[in-house]
Each structure stands twice: as C-alpha cells, then as structure tokens.
Design a protein around this motif. Structure first.
Motif, PDB file in Angstrom:
ATOM      1  N   VAL A   1       0.815  -1.208   0.000  1.00  0.00           N
ATOM      2  CA  VAL A   1       0.000   0.000   0.000  1.00  0.00           C
ATOM      3  C   VAL A   1       0.852   1.263   0.000  1.00  0.00           C
ATOM      4  O   VAL A   1       0.577   2.213  -0.746  1.00  0.00           O
ATOM      5  N   SER A   2       1.893   1.301   0.809  1.00  0.00           N
ATOM      6  CA  SER A   2       2.624   2.550   1.031  1.00  0.00           C
ATOM      7  C   SER A   2       3.879   2.704   0.185  1.00  0.00           C
ATOM      8  O   SER A   2       4.362   3.827   0.014  1.00  0.00           O
ATOM      9  N   GLU A   3       4.411   1.592  -0.367  1.00  0.00           N
ATOM     10  CA  GLU A   3       5.680   1.692  -1.086  1.00  0.00           C
ATOM     11  C   GLU A   3       5.597   1.242  -2.542  1.00  0.00           C
ATOM     12  O   GLU A   3       6.420   1.674  -3.356  1.00  0.00           O
ATOM     13  N   ILE A   4       4.648   0.379  -2.868  1.00  0.00           N
ATOM     14  CA  ILE A   4       4.561  -0.124  -4.244  1.00  0.00           C
ATOM     15  C   ILE A   4       3.501   0.615  -5.048  1.00  0.00           C
ATOM     16  O   ILE A   4       3.810   1.211  -6.094  1.00  0.00           O
ATOM     17  N   TYR A   5       2.261   0.625  -4.590  1.00  0.00           N
ATOM     18  CA  TYR A   5       1.183   1.243  -5.355  1.00  0.00           C
ATOM     19  C   TYR A   5       1.407   2.735  -5.633  1.00  0.00           C
ATOM     20  O   TYR A   5       1.028   3.213  -6.715  1.00  0.00           O
ATOM     21  N   PRO A   6       1.989   3.529  -4.717  1.00  0.00           N
ATOM     22  CA  PRO A   6       2.203   4.949  -5.047  1.00  0.00           C
ATOM     23  C   PRO A   6       3.087   5.182  -6.266  1.00  0.00           C
ATOM     24  O   PRO A   6       2.978   6.228  -6.910  1.00  0.00           O
ATOM     25  N   ILE A   7       3.949   4.217  -6.606  1.00  0.00           N
ATOM     26  CA  ILE A   7       4.837   4.408  -7.757  1.00  0.00           C
ATOM     27  C   ILE A   7       4.036   4.564  -9.037  1.00  0.00           C
ATOM     28  O   ILE A   7       4.415   5.322  -9.939  1.00  0.00           O
TER      29      ILE A   7
END
Length: 463
Positions: free
Chosen positions: A43-49
């Motif tokens: 949620v916090s490190e992969i999807y924001p990319i």
C-alpha cells in the motif's frame, strides 16, 4: 477497407490488452505466498509508484504520441504491458515490484495513443461508430477479464499465480496487432493535415473515463462554441510553436465559467476515484482475508464495470438541464459517493463494502460522462485533447499529493481504514464546494430575475 482494417486491429488490441484475469486479485497475490509482501509495503511503497509514474509521464507521452503519429506509442504500450506481467509473474522483492509499477504507469500514460490513433486514419463521418466499437470492446475485455479470473479462482480452483500467467498470455497476444496498423501521415499538432480539410477530433481522455462512448452533447442550446485561437496551416510544427498554441488555447478555453466548473469537478473527483480504486482491494483484504475466506473481487469488478457503462449510457435519457442544475447535481451525487466510501470502511461488512463500491463506481461513471458531454459541447473538436488532458493532469497532480501525504511511507503512511475515512471526507468536501456554487448560482439567477421584473413596470409606464 480503409476503415475496417485498422478498426479490427485496434479492437483486437483493446480486447486482449484489457483482458486481465489477475487484476481484481492483485493485492491478494502480492500479499500472498507467491510474493510474500506485507500490506505496508504493497500500500505505502509499491502502489504509489504507479501514481507518480503516471503523472511524470503523462505530458511527455502526450507530446510524443502526436509527434510520433500514434503507432510507435501503441507499440510502446503493448511492450510495457508484456514487461509488467512478466515481472509480476517472475520477479521477486520490493524493488522489482516498484519497477513493475513504473512500467504499468508507462502503459497507462500511453493509452492516449489508442483512443487518438483511429481519428488520424478514418474520415470524420465514421468517428462515432469507430469510437463506439473501440470503447465497447475495451469495456468488454475488462469485464470478461474480471469475470474469467473469478470463475477460474472459485470454480476451477486455480492458484492466483496462474491468473497472472493467463494475463501475461493475453498481453502477449495483444503485443502483435499494433505492429500491423498502418502508419498515419498526419497528427493533431506536429503533423497537420492539408489546409481546407475537415478538422480531426482527438480525445486523449478516453482511457480515464473507463472507455465509455461519451461524445454526444446533452444540452447545448445554452452553450456557445469556443472559437479557436490558432488556425490550421500546412506542414509540420516545431515544439515551441505547439507549446505556444497549447498555452494560448488553454487560456482561452478556461476563461469560460461553465467549462471551468465541470473541469474542476472532473479533476477533484477523478483524484479521489483513482485512490478508491487503487486501494479498495487492500481494504477488502483486511475485511475478508483471502488466506482464510473465498473472495469475490472479480464478480464485483465485473458488475461495477457493466453498471458503470449502463449509468453512462443513461445520461442521454435523463430529463435534466445540466446547464441549470449541474452544480446541485454534482453536490448531491458527490455526497452519495462520500457516503459510499464511508459505508465501505465504517460498517466493515464485505457485502456492504462490495455493494457500496459498485454504487460508487456507477455514480462516478454517470457524472464523468455528464462532465465530458458538457465540456465537449462548448469546445471545438480539436481542443478536446487539450482540456481533457489538462483535467487529467490536474487530477493526477492532486492524487500524487494526496498519495504522498496520506499513503506513502515518506508521508503519514496511514493504515487502510484511516485512508478511506480521509477519502470519504474528501468527497464530502467536494460536495460542499458544489453546494456552495449551486446556491450562489441560484441566488444570482433569482437576483437577475428580480431586476428584470422590477424594470418591467417602469418600461411599461414610459411607453
């Protein structure tokens, strides 16, 4: 034949590139034994990319699509899809999944080429029919992918990893049709058509409104057409001339109050809509973990896609004067979207969560279709790409800021339940903005009517 061949190639590409059985189960797959990532990482490190990549690549791809005459960017998109799903099937680790999200952002940004290519190779008389074919097949591909994924999971009891391989096969099939498309000899900005030819329409926003045919203005008797600030010329234009033309047209188009209001809702609501769609699976995973229960994400995505399309098609039959009641309709339906998001997170019932999600998507599809109609009815065809592109860019900019503050581990890194409370409040604020705008519009109209009535007796006495 000049119409049939490229249409068939595009439809084949649109069908297989959107046929993604694994998509409704992506979060469960990443958090499962195949990738073994934590919820915080996903949620916090992969999807924001994906959000950041989409924003960074949108404008360069927008220009490259026109400069390269569409086809090379379609090939780039097809390649990006293949790379994305190869990495999803084979790669391991946090960094690999972040790189995967970058390639998916590249593929998403490149989708402008799909819905603009056809307008460069067919005559204007066929625009609507060809657009309907292309958008319908992409919608069918998306729904069929979700449904087939769910059936494979629940009926055939395949592993989630097998759904990823099925998606990769579909992406591999989709890789070939763009190579067989004829190369256009003209484009909208850099390579213009001969003087005196009919203007071409390029709609670069189509990928962001779920591929629903929405080019028929609903109520344009009160809306004047915006005149162009630039004229068509022969030959090619340089980058500086194109940028100057875009800036001049941007300033000219956004001076109109109604267009600005609908564009504001477009940008604000699309930002929140993307956030809810991106992180809904993480919320479902918390309410009903896939490791312990059967999940039905595929059915939900299929139903929400089809109902969203039906809602968009119903717009043309609703007896509403959107130019008069538009702001109040945006207030009421934005409030409904806020309520849907809050129901999803507050009651923590998977069935209410699923139902609220379906209603949320259908409401958005209805309103984004109205917004598209209202904007398109006040624009020359050649400026659809500019205004829709700007609206999408602003939506992605807002989404990136919201992601950075709320989701990203570099910001607050809120848990998924708190995030959805934020998103519900966000749509409530949007609702409040348009309630205020609607009340101000009604007050102004009432004041104008009173002035007309107060002047009427005086005019009668003077005669």
């Amino acid at each position: 034949m000049s119409l049939l061949y490229p249409t068939l190639c595009l439809c084949a590409y649109g069908l297989f590139s959107n046929l993604r059985p694994s998509e409704p189960f992506l979060t469960a797959y990443l958090m499962g034994p195949d990738k073994n990532l934590t919820e915080a990482q996903v949620v916090s490190e992969i999807y924001p990319i994906w959000t950041y990549s989409y924003l960074a690549l949108l404008f360069p791809i927008f220009l490259a699509t026109d400069y390269l005459c569409y086809k090379p960017v379609l090939v780039l998109q097809a390649t990006s899809f293949v790379v994305t799903y190869v990495m999803l099937a084979k790669a391991q680790g946090l960094r690999a999944m972040q790189l995967l999200e970058f390639f998916f952002g590249l593929a998403t940004a490149s989708e402008v080429a799909y819905f603009s290519y056809i307008y460069s190779v067919v005559e204007p008389a066929h625009y609507r029919r060809v657009t309907a074919y292309c958008r319908s097949v992409t919608l069918f591909g998306s729904a069929a992918g979700s449904l087939s994924g769910q059936l494979l999971l629940t009926v055939a009891e395949v592993r989630l990893a097998h759904l990823v391989w099925a998606t990769l096969v579909s992406a591999a099939v989709a890789f070939f049709p763009p190579w067989f498309l004829p190369m256009p000899k003209r484009s909208l900005f850099f390579h213009k058509k001969p003087e005196g030819a009919t203007e071409r329409q390029c709609d670069y926003s189509s990928a962001l409104i779920d591929k629903v045919d929405n080019k028929v203005p609903l109520d344009n008797q009160d809306v004047a057409t915006v005149s162009l600030s630039s004229e068509e010329t022969n030959g090619s234009c340089g980058l500086s001339e194109v940028l100057k033309m875009l800036l001049a047209d941007f300033l000219h188009c956004y001076r109109r109050g109604p267009l600005l209001a609908w564009s504001l809702w477009w940008a604000l609501a699309t930002c929140g809509y993307f956030q809810v769609l991106n992180y809904a699976q993480a919320l479902w995973e918390n309410i009903r973990p896939s490791s312990e229960y059967d999940i039905y994400n595929g059915y939900v995505e299929t139903l929400s896609t089809l109902l969203g399309a039906v809602a968009a098609l119903l717009v043309g039959h609703l007896p509403v004067r959107w130019t008069v009641w538009g702001e109040l309709a945006l207030w009421a339906l934005s409030l409904l979207m806020a309520a849907c998001v809050l129901v999803m997170v507050t009651l923590e019932s998977i069935w209410l969560c699923y139902g609220s999600y379906v209603l949320f998507r259908a409401t958005y599809m209805l309103l984004i279709t109205v917004a598209t109609y209202q904007i398109a009815s006040s624009l020359d065809m050649q400026r659809y790409a500019l205004v829709f592109g700007v609206n999408t860019f602003v939506a992605l900019l807002l989404q990136s800021l919201l992601t950075l503050v709320v989701v990203d581990s570099a910001g607050l890194g809120l848990d998924i339940f708190t995030q959805f409370y934020v998103y519900g409040g966000y749509f409530a604020v949007i609702s409040g903005v348009f309630l205020f705008a609607g009340l101000c519009k009604m007050a102004t109209r009432q004041h104008s009517d009173q002035e007309v009535l107060s002047r009427s007796p005086a005019d009668t006495d003077s005669t």
